[in-house]
Design an enzyme around this catalytic site. Structure first.
Site, mmCIF file in Angstrom:
data_model
loop_
_atom_site.group_PDB
_atom_site.id
_atom_site.type_symbol
_atom_site.label_atom_id
_atom_site.label_comp_id
_atom_site.label_asym_id
_atom_site.label_seq_id
_atom_site.Cartn_x
_atom_site.Cartn_y
_atom_site.Cartn_z
ATOM 1 N N HIS A 126 0.830 -1.209 0.000
ATOM 2 C CA HIS A 126 0.000 0.000 0.000
ATOM 3 C C HIS A 126 0.866 1.261 0.000
ATOM 4 O O HIS A 126 0.703 2.159 -0.827
ATOM 5 C CB HIS A 126 -0.906 -0.048 1.236
ATOM 6 C CG HIS A 126 -1.820 1.119 1.354
ATOM 7 N ND1 HIS A 126 -1.485 2.241 2.081
ATOM 8 C CD2 HIS A 126 -3.031 1.358 0.820
ATOM 9 C CE1 HIS A 126 -2.468 3.105 1.999
ATOM 10 N NE2 HIS A 126 -3.435 2.592 1.243
ATOM 11 N N CYS A 139 -8.739 25.031 -6.880
ATOM 12 C CA CYS A 139 -7.524 25.038 -6.067
ATOM 13 C C CYS A 139 -7.523 23.935 -5.005
ATOM 14 O O CYS A 139 -6.667 23.924 -4.141
ATOM 15 C CB CYS A 139 -7.310 26.400 -5.425
ATOM 16 S SG CYS A 139 -8.600 26.847 -4.267
HETATM 17 C C1 PEP Z 1 -10.349 23.392 -0.386
HETATM 18 O O1 PEP Z 1 -11.190 23.310 0.502
HETATM 19 O O2 PEP Z 1 -10.432 22.780 -1.474
HETATM 20 C C2 PEP Z 1 -9.161 24.227 -0.207
HETATM 21 C C3 PEP Z 1 -8.291 24.390 -1.186
HETATM 22 O O3 PEP Z 1 -8.970 24.777 1.018
HETATM 23 P P1 PEP Z 1 -8.370 23.967 2.259
HETATM 24 O O4 PEP Z 1 -7.827 22.685 1.746
HETATM 25 O O5 PEP Z 1 -7.336 24.860 2.833
HETATM 26 O O6 PEP Z 1 -9.567 23.810 3.126
#
Ligand code: PEP
Ligand code: MG
Length: 819
Positions: free
Chosen positions: A402, A773
């Site tokens: 794994h 993101c």
């Molecule tokens: C998300 O929620 O996708 C994000 C990028 O913020 P974090 O991971 O900091 O909550």
């Protein structure tokens, strides 16, 4: 039966891969022994009726081989039978002893495969020669109550029937269906004149590859065994030699044939060859073995040579495999304090602090500290920890364990099977008796398998050569931008090295975890009123501004998206007595008072509580300080460099447009107070389903929407991103989820929200920029989704930037293909 004469083209769906390849090799003028091919349909009929069609008489002279040609080579097939046609009267002219050895081997093989007899019945312990053959034939007669067949045609027909039936045996069907073969998958058969590999002169067999399997550089290498045939050179027993043992003229012929193959087939190849008294025969060719570094170079070299197009080189390179190119390695001549050695499961080296739990790895990562996750072995619960760690050390497990598989997939350096080490009482015990507790610094060298004490000297990876060439080609064809999630100057510098188009997410909270800052942060959080809060914020402001100045300078000319403070405030509070006492002293409060205030901050469900924009609305001074730091930093960098910085300010965890309006008004007021000297964009992080559904409203107050798909996945499924590991493996195994939706975007559910938001947002504001993101920004399938959905950019961790660049290029190429 179709002749392998180079004139007749075969069809993959009817004759199988091996037969098609041999036909094409013959057409390319390569030395392929004469033969004929039975189609999969003909083979199926033979299996059903037991009737084998007549064999061309011309073929029935000399010895023959019979080989399987399944329609897909991954489906396996019965083992080849060699030297068919050997009998008392047709012994080959290779010296009496060799001829009898071949004859004896054939009787044994025939009896075992065609007649299903026990191999032991022919275990006769005496030297090869007429007597041993005689004894084998006698055994055959005793077992079968008939003589060993002497007619080449009878032998061949029996072998064909055996192979046809073997393909259709229930066990063979089950095995290949498990590999994805359809129920009615077929197999062609190749009947071919033997290149004996045994006899006079330079005679033998082997395997030759034209490129180095690790680097992909042109290099002839392989194995050769004189006086051998079939797989002899590959399987153990007698020692095979390197190809340097062959005369130079034959090495040159192999190279020349390799070039013909490469041009003809558009790939680098490995060939099975036989030498018969100096005459070279090619019996098969397969795509060359290659690691991922080699694969990239091969693709680039083929494109440079005009054998394939640049676009083909881009499409053929596996984005995830770029990980091997990206990681630092331990300096060749640097000192190495080796603690233990295991298996090199995922390449590259990483230094970090020992942690024993995935939670600790995530905490370290959240504080911007590198962690090495040390486990006896890993399971589904560890995936997030592996993700967060800089390196992984698993004391047990092999190359497909794994830990190895997950770490390779994520490009995290990893060692497995370091079984000289032990875990005992939360200590890592080394074979020389050293005991390391959590926090100790070690280095894992996933390239050599060595675990080193301390921080080893590293060399940064070379991102030049074929890697740079391919990435350059990829950048020319992609239109989806790739930004990095970078919180620190180091991250930003790394991201630039990896060819990023900007920062898509700077999580500002990470800047406050450094010891000298967290104390001020805590004072700000515990402040009794706005005045006291401002006093602490005034101290944080220059620190925050310095962070942004550095980021803007590194990212000069590129967009930098800064997210305002997001996590619940209790995450900054001390939990141990010493931390509480220190804070109490700094604030002139009693430890009890501090503990009580910290307690007041705790929430039942903090990830759904007072975090993100909710902090900004209820404690506006924090976001105001951050906005001011951003503007002042941008102005300073502009003044000193002349490069305009257009910061992008991002509001987290929004669910209603009113939230955006309130924050926007405050940010605008800060900008106005500073004389409106900096141009900036203000946007929203879409992390709640409501924000996605109301994207039309949000788009009216926002220049951009950036999808935080980590939280959006969590909220769409109602599935805690921090606890999903506990059952994710079972969910995937039982097919509830095709994949972990935190790793690869759930295009059906979360994806639909993205599409709705994109459509509603752009309808309300055609200029609206769209980005992603969450962690998915570095996952090739999710990147493809973003391209199709018309996004402007994805943003991912720096090490995944090249992966996303290549995936984005592939997405552009695939999108341009006719549907
Ligand atoms: C998300 O929620 O996708 C994000 C990028 O913020 P974090 O991971 O900091 O909550
Ligand atoms: Mg989030």
């Amino acid at each position: 039966m179709i002749p392998l004469d180079g004139k007749t083209e075969l069809d993959l769906a009817r004759h199988g891969m091996r037969a098609c390849r041999q036909a094409k090799m013959a057409a390319l003028g390569l030395p392929v022994p004469e033969g004929v091919v039975l189609s999969a349909k003909a083979v199926a009929e033979i299996a059903a009726t037991g009737q084998v069609p007549a064999i061309p008489k011309t073929l029935l002279k000399g010895l023959l081989s019979l080989r399987a040609s399944p329609l897909n080579p991954d489906w396996g097939g019965p083992t080849a039978i060699l030297n068919i046609g050997i009998s008392d009267s047709t012994l080959p002219d290779v010296g009496a002893q060799e001829a009898h050895r071949l004859y004896r081997r054939f009787i044994q093989n025939y009896a075992f495969s065609v007649d299903g007899l026990e191999a032991e019945a022919f275990d006769i312990d005496m030297p090869d020669g007429p007597e041993r053959v005689k004894r084998c034939k006698a055994s055959y007669l005793a077992e079968m109550e008939e003589d060993f067949p002497q007619s080449p045609e009878a032998q061949l027909k029996a072998c064909i029937l055996h192979m046809a039936r073997a393909w259709n045996r229930p066990s063979a069907r089950i095995l290949r269906q498990a590999k994805g073969a359809p129920v009615e998958s077929g197999m062609g058969l190749i009947i071919q004149r033997m290149a004996l590999g045994i006899g006079r002169g330079i005679t033998g067999s082997g395997v030759a590859q034209m490129v180095d399997d690790k680097t992909g550089a042109p290099r002839l290498w392989g194995r050769y065994l004189p006086q051998s045939q079939g797989q002899d050179a590959l399987i153990g027993g007698r020692k095979a030699q390197g190809l340097e043992a062959l005369p130079k003229t034959i090495q040159d012929q192999l190279r020349a044939h390799g070039q013909v193959l490469s041009k003809g087939f558009g790939d680098a190849f490995q060939v099975e060859f036989t030498l018969d008294n100096g005459q070279l025969w090619l019996l098969d060719a397969q795509p060359a073995k290659r690691g991922s570094v080699a694969a990239l170079r091969i693709n680039v070299d083929l494109a440079k040579a005009g054998v394939i197009s640049r676009n083909d080189a881009i499409l053929r390179t596996e984005p995830q495999a770029l990980g091997e190119h990206l990681h630092p390695q331990i300096a060749a001549n640097g000192p190495r304090d080796i603690l233990a050695t295991g298996l090199s499961a995922s390449p590259g080296a990483a230094t970090g602090h020992v942690v024993f739990t995935p939670e600790a790895a995530m905490t370290m990562a959240a504080q911007g500290q590198p962690a090495i996750l040390v486990r006896v072995e890993t399971g589904a619960d560890d995936i997030r920890g592996i993700h967060a760690a800089s390196g992984v050390l698993a004391l047990r497990g092999g190359m497909t364990s794994h830990a190895a598989v997950i770490a390779r997939g994520l490009g995290v350096p990893c060692i497995v099977g370091a079984d000289e080490m032990r875990l005992e009482d939360d200590r890592l015990i080394c074979p020389d008796g050293r005991r390391l507790k959590d926090g100790a610094q070690i280095t894992v060298d996933g390239t050599t398998g060595q675990v080193l004490f301390g921080a080893a000297e590293m060399t940064q990876p070379s991102l030049d050569g074929p890697f740079k060439t391919l990435m350059g080609w990829a950048d020319e064809v992609r239109d989806l931008k790739v930004r990095a999630n970078a919180d620190t100057p180091d991250d930003a510098r790394l991201a630039r090295r990896f060819g990023v188009d900007g920062i898509g997410l700077c999580r500002t909270e990470h800047m406050f975890f450094a010891p000298e800052r967290v104390q001020v942060m805590r004072q700000m959080i515990l402040a009794a009123d706005a005045t006291a809060r401002w006093a602490a914020l005034e101290r944080l402001l220059p620190m925050q501004k310095a962070d942004f100045v550095e980021l803007f300078e590194i990212m000069r000319g590129q967009p930098v998206t800064i997210r305002l403070l997001d996590p619940p405030l209790h995450e900054f509070m001390p939990v141990d007595e010493a931390g509480i006492a220190a804070l109490a002293q700094a604030m002139g409060m009693s430890a009890v008072q501090v503990a009580r205030r910290a307690e007041e901050l705790s929430e039942v469900n903090p990830m759904l509580g007072k975090r993100g924009v909710r902090i900004g609305i209820t404690m506006p001074e924090i976001y105001e300080m951050q906005a001011r730091a951003i503007f002042e930093a941008a102005a300073q960098v502009f003044a000193s460099t002349g490069d305009a910085v257009v910061p992008e300010i991002m509001i987290p965890l929004v669910s209603a447009n009113r939230e955006v309006e309130l924050i926007k008004a405050r940010v605008e007021a800060v900008a106005a107070r500073l004389g409106g000297m900096v141009a900036y964009k203000l946007g929203v992080m879409v992390e709640t389903p409501r924000a996605a559904l109301r994207a039309g409203d949000l788009a009216q107050s926002s220049a951009f929407l950036s999808f935080g798909t980590n939280d959006l996945t969590q909220m769409t499924y109602g599935l805690s991103r921090d606890d999903a590991g506990r059952f994710m493996r079972e969910y995937v195994q039982q097919g509830v989820f095709a994949e972990d939706p935190f790793h690869s975007l759930d295009v059906e559910g979360v994806g639909e929200l993205l599409l709705i938001a994109a459509q509603r947002g752009r309808a309300a504001n055609p200029e609206l920029e769209l980005g992603m993101c969450g962690e998915h920004g570095g996952d090739p399938a999710s990147v493809r989704f973003c391209k199709v959905a018309g996004f402007d950019y994805v943003s991912c961790s720096p090490y995944r930037v090249p992966i996303a660049r290549l995936a984005a290029a592939q997405a552009s190429l695939l999108a341009a293909l006719p549907t």
